[in-house]
Design a protein around this motif. Structure first.
Motif, mmCIF file in Angstrom:
data_model
loop_
_atom_site.group_PDB
_atom_site.id
_atom_site.type_symbol
_atom_site.label_atom_id
_atom_site.label_comp_id
_atom_site.label_asym_id
_atom_site.label_seq_id
_atom_site.Cartn_x
_atom_site.Cartn_y
_atom_site.Cartn_z
ATOM 1 N N MET A 166 1.110 -1.142 -0.045
ATOM 2 C CA MET A 166 0.209 -0.162 0.126
ATOM 3 C C MET A 166 0.993 1.292 -0.182
ATOM 4 S SD MET A 166 -3.168 -1.044 2.532
ATOM 5 C CE MET A 166 -4.112 0.313 1.744
ATOM 6 N N ILE A 167 0.185 2.342 -0.710
ATOM 7 C CA ILE A 167 1.249 3.528 -0.866
ATOM 8 C C ILE A 167 0.297 4.702 -0.826
ATOM 9 C CG2 ILE A 167 3.206 2.755 -2.161
ATOM 10 C CD1 ILE A 167 1.557 4.275 -4.610
ATOM 11 N N LYS A 168 0.674 5.838 -0.113
ATOM 12 C CA LYS A 168 -0.602 6.858 -0.264
ATOM 13 C C LYS A 168 -0.422 7.667 -1.654
ATOM 14 C CE LYS A 168 -2.016 9.764 3.528
ATOM 15 N NZ LYS A 168 -1.609 10.565 4.713
ATOM 16 N N GLU A 169 -1.807 7.789 -2.143
ATOM 17 C CA GLU A 169 -2.116 8.349 -3.452
ATOM 18 C C GLU A 169 -3.094 9.344 -3.291
ATOM 19 O OE1 GLU A 169 -1.820 6.336 -7.747
ATOM 20 O OE2 GLU A 169 -3.999 6.358 -7.124
ATOM 21 N N ASN A 170 -2.773 10.622 -3.616
ATOM 22 C CA ASN A 170 -3.795 11.702 -3.412
ATOM 23 C C ASN A 170 -4.387 11.578 -2.262
ATOM 24 O OD1 ASN A 170 -3.529 12.324 -6.375
ATOM 25 N ND2 ASN A 170 -4.938 10.650 -6.841
ATOM 26 N N GLY A 171 -3.358 11.628 -1.317
ATOM 27 C CA GLY A 171 -3.863 11.786 0.095
ATOM 28 C C GLY A 171 -4.541 10.723 0.867
ATOM 29 N N LYS A 172 -4.500 9.435 0.036
ATOM 30 C CA LYS A 172 -5.346 8.292 0.585
ATOM 31 C C LYS A 172 -4.648 7.085 0.438
ATOM 32 C CE LYS A 172 -10.035 9.953 -0.928
ATOM 33 N NZ LYS A 172 -11.353 10.043 -1.576
ATOM 34 N N TRP A 173 -4.559 6.223 1.450
ATOM 35 C CA TRP A 173 -3.954 4.756 1.243
ATOM 36 C C TRP A 173 -4.492 3.969 0.348
ATOM 37 C CZ3 TRP A 173 0.781 3.862 2.658
ATOM 38 C CH2 TRP A 173 1.609 4.639 3.632
ATOM 39 N N LYS A 174 -3.713 3.412 -0.613
ATOM 40 C CA LYS A 174 -4.392 2.559 -1.607
ATOM 41 C C LYS A 174 -3.535 1.208 -1.975
ATOM 42 C CE LYS A 174 -6.604 6.209 -4.056
ATOM 43 N NZ LYS A 174 -7.018 6.801 -5.422
ATOM 44 N N ILE A 175 -3.954 0.138 -2.341
ATOM 45 C CA ILE A 175 -3.229 -0.986 -2.734
ATOM 46 C C ILE A 175 -2.672 -0.844 -3.851
ATOM 47 C CG2 ILE A 175 -3.617 -3.491 -3.342
ATOM 48 C CD1 ILE A 175 -5.946 -3.624 -1.677
ATOM 49 N N ASN A 176 -1.308 -0.849 -4.091
ATOM 50 C CA ASN A 176 -0.318 -0.440 -5.210
ATOM 51 C C ASN A 176 -0.046 -1.648 -5.948
ATOM 52 O OD1 ASN A 176 1.249 1.243 -6.834
ATOM 53 N ND2 ASN A 176 2.757 0.344 -6.010
ATOM 54 N N ASN A 177 -0.029 -3.187 -5.189
ATOM 55 C CA ASN A 177 0.465 -4.184 -5.718
ATOM 56 C C ASN A 177 -0.078 -5.417 -4.845
ATOM 57 O OD1 ASN A 177 1.409 -6.045 -7.397
ATOM 58 N ND2 ASN A 177 3.564 -5.088 -7.382
ATOM 59 N N ILE A 178 -0.197 -6.658 -5.431
ATOM 60 C CA ILE A 178 -0.053 -7.920 -4.924
ATOM 61 C C ILE A 178 0.797 -8.728 -5.288
ATOM 62 C CG2 ILE A 178 -1.672 -9.982 -4.378
ATOM 63 C CD1 ILE A 178 -4.237 -7.970 -5.145
ATOM 64 N N LEU A 179 1.785 -9.034 -4.535
ATOM 65 C CA LEU A 179 3.066 -9.811 -4.735
ATOM 66 C C LEU A 179 3.135 -11.008 -4.306
ATOM 67 C CD1 LEU A 179 4.807 -6.624 -3.261
ATOM 68 C CD2 LEU A 179 4.881 -7.121 -5.720
ATOM 69 N N ASP A 180 3.810 -11.912 -4.955
ATOM 70 C CA ASP A 180 3.994 -13.308 -4.676
ATOM 71 C C ASP A 180 4.790 -13.267 -3.356
ATOM 72 O OD1 ASP A 180 2.717 -14.243 -6.821
ATOM 73 O OD2 ASP A 180 4.550 -14.457 -7.885
ATOM 74 N N ILE A 181 4.866 -14.468 -2.741
ATOM 75 C CA ILE A 181 5.942 -14.340 -1.323
ATOM 76 C C ILE A 181 7.110 -15.001 -2.131
ATOM 77 C CG2 ILE A 181 5.968 -16.011 0.726
ATOM 78 C CD1 ILE A 181 3.167 -15.571 1.042
#
Length: 166
Positions: A151-166
């Motif tokens: 998760m990263i902050k985008e336009n002042g809101k926390w959002k899901i940026n990626n779903i990553l493999d383990i």
């Protein structure tokens, strides 16, 4: 002389305010991102049907139209298309694969559509340099894999940026 003093004071105020706004606070980031992610993860009930059809268009609608505020532009424009390319859109073949690509969704070989897969947050890590929070998320159904959700902050809101493999 008065103009110089006023200009210097204005510059000092701008520098001070600018420095205060760009600080990344790991504690606040963890708290706020966790709250946002948890709110999203309880949007649907476990095994609730989120779409009547299992196809690319239905998945795009789910991410881009219905849940657009929780995913970053990067996810919608770059990550999601890659994940959709990895799916065959055959529920018998994709029973496990959809969970690998899109952790909180599932399909069934005996029911039409796309279903919610209940997951839980197991661990977290804050990356102050990237200003990101990554969560270790695991499915409550043992047949599905665990993944990392960044998760990263985008336009002042926390959002899901990626779903990553383990």
């Amino acid at each position: 002389m008065k103009k110089i003093v006023i200009s210097l004071l204005s510059l000092l105020v701008l520098i001070t305010l600018g420095g205060c706004q760009s600080k990344f606070d790991p504690t606040t980031a963890l708290k706020d991102s966790r709250e946002t992610l948890n709110d999203f993860l309880v949007t649907y009930e476990d095994e609730e049907q989120v779409s009547e059809q299992y196809n690319k268009e239905s998945l795009e609608k789910f991410f881009i139209d219905y849940n657009k505020d929780i995913f970053t532009e990067n996810f919608k424009e770059n990550i999601l298309p890659q994940k959709l390319e990895n799916l065959k859109f055959d529920s018998e073949k994709d029973f496990r694969n959809i969970g690998k690509q899109l952790l909180f969704l599932s399909v069934s070989s005996n029911k039409e559509g796309i279903f919610w897969n209940e997951v839980e947050l197991a661990d977290d890590e804050v990356d102050s340099e990237k200003e990101a929070v990554t969560y270790y998320v695991r499915s409550k159904a043992r047949s599905f894999s665990s993944r990392y959700v960044e998760m990263i902050k985008e336009n002042g809101k926390w959002k899901i940026n990626n779903i990553l493999d383990i």
